[in-house]
Design a protein around this motif. Structure first.
Motif, PDB file in Angstrom:
ATOM      1  N   SER A   6     -24.099 -14.895 105.210  1.00 40.41           N
ATOM      2  CA  SER A   6     -25.445 -15.030 104.663  1.00 40.41           C
ATOM      3  C   SER A   6     -25.583 -16.400 104.019  1.00 40.41           C
ATOM      4  O   SER A   6     -24.746 -16.803 103.224  1.00 40.41           O
ATOM      5  N   GLU A  51     -27.975  -6.456 101.312  1.00 39.66           N
ATOM      6  CA  GLU A  51     -28.130  -7.129 102.598  1.00 39.66           C
ATOM      7  C   GLU A  51     -28.260  -6.133 103.742  1.00 39.66           C
ATOM      8  O   GLU A  51     -27.761  -5.014 103.671  1.00 39.66           O
ATOM      9  N   ARG A  82     -28.158 -11.512 109.479  1.00 32.74           N
ATOM     10  CA  ARG A  82     -27.845 -10.937 108.167  1.00 32.74           C
ATOM     11  C   ARG A  82     -28.904 -11.432 107.193  1.00 32.74           C
ATOM     12  O   ARG A  82     -29.083 -12.639 107.034  1.00 32.74           O
ATOM     13  N   THR A  83     -29.593 -10.530 106.575  1.00 36.53           N
ATOM     14  CA  THR A  83     -30.686 -10.955 105.705  1.00 36.53           C
ATOM     15  C   THR A  83     -30.829  -9.973 104.550  1.00 36.53           C
ATOM     16  O   THR A  83     -30.103  -8.982 104.455  1.00 36.53           O
ATOM     17  N   SER A  84     -31.752 -10.265 103.670  1.00 40.85           N
ATOM     18  CA  SER A  84     -32.014  -9.349 102.560  1.00 40.85           C
ATOM     19  C   SER A  84     -32.656  -8.065 103.080  1.00 40.85           C
ATOM     20  O   SER A  84     -33.577  -8.099 103.896  1.00 40.85           O
TER      21      SER A  84
END
Lengths: 146, 146
Positions: free
Chosen positions: B111, B118, B53-55
């Motif tokens: 996160s 996201e 899970r990231t930007s």
């Protein structure tokens, strides 16, 4: 853990200093056109080169000789969501000079799984980058609460 | 730590079971034609896919979308020279299906550094390999001495 903020970039000297605190890192290379990664114990030479000691007959030696590889070390505290990560990127070579081999046999990393014929792999510290997670619950070591 | 012996190869199910025991692994990919590696917290989907899970705006998303990547997790006890390492290799995709995104927002990894928008990255478990170090001082958990 990979947005463009929430991290503090680390300088080269700080990166190399942190790397001395952990005994195991991971070498990242290509094997059969696929990305490959393997944990290994390591040492650092005086100039910041990463030193590995492995069997001269290992697949690793064949896979990385002459290639540009990355070597990563980290220490992450998941409970505090804090930590650091350092990556050394550079050419990997197998040490062939007899005097240099002898020096590393004395001062280099120990072998966890001794082999009849050992080789030292040297990763040049052409690029040394690192960062500290400061965007989690912990900011510069000060717990700012959940 | 890379000779051809001294290790026990692990089966797929054992690999996936071990991965659930650690919160952080490392994604291995290519960035600007150079090998790159980054520690990230992760989850495992029911089918063994690795979930990050990231930007949505992160460099990582741009670098791995559609590429074959490796994801490594390990737990190594340097003092006992024992431990395990697992690598999942497969295609990385960004989850675009709205229902799937919603499901992962509920059940997927948290996160560490929340971003305005996201994205979930899914790494297919096309190849799952792992091994346990048994050639050091510790053999199957039994200390055989120095």
């Amino acid at each position: 853990m990979y947005p463009n903020d929430g991290f503090r970039e680390l300088g080269r000297q700080e990166c190399l200093r942190l790397m001395t605190k952990v005994p195991v890192g991971r070498i990242v290379f290509t094997r059969g056109a696929l990305p490959a990664v393997l944990p290994v114990n390591f040492g650092l030479d005086d100039d910041g080169a990463v030193l590995l000691r492995t069997s001269a007959a290992s697949d690793l030696v064949r896979a990385v000789e002459g290639a540009v590889v990355a070597f990563e070390a980290d220490d992450v505290d998941a409970a505090r969501q804090s930590g650091w990560s350092v990556v050394v990127t550079g050419s990997a070579t197998v040490v062939t000079d007899a005097a240099e081999h002898e020096r590393l046999a004395r001062t280099g990393p120990a072998s966890w799984v001794p082999a009849p014929q050992e080789a030292f792999i040297r990763i040049e510290p052409e690029l040394v980058t690192g960062r500290e997670l400061v965007g989690g619950r912990t900011l510069y070591g000060v717990d700012i609460g959940t």
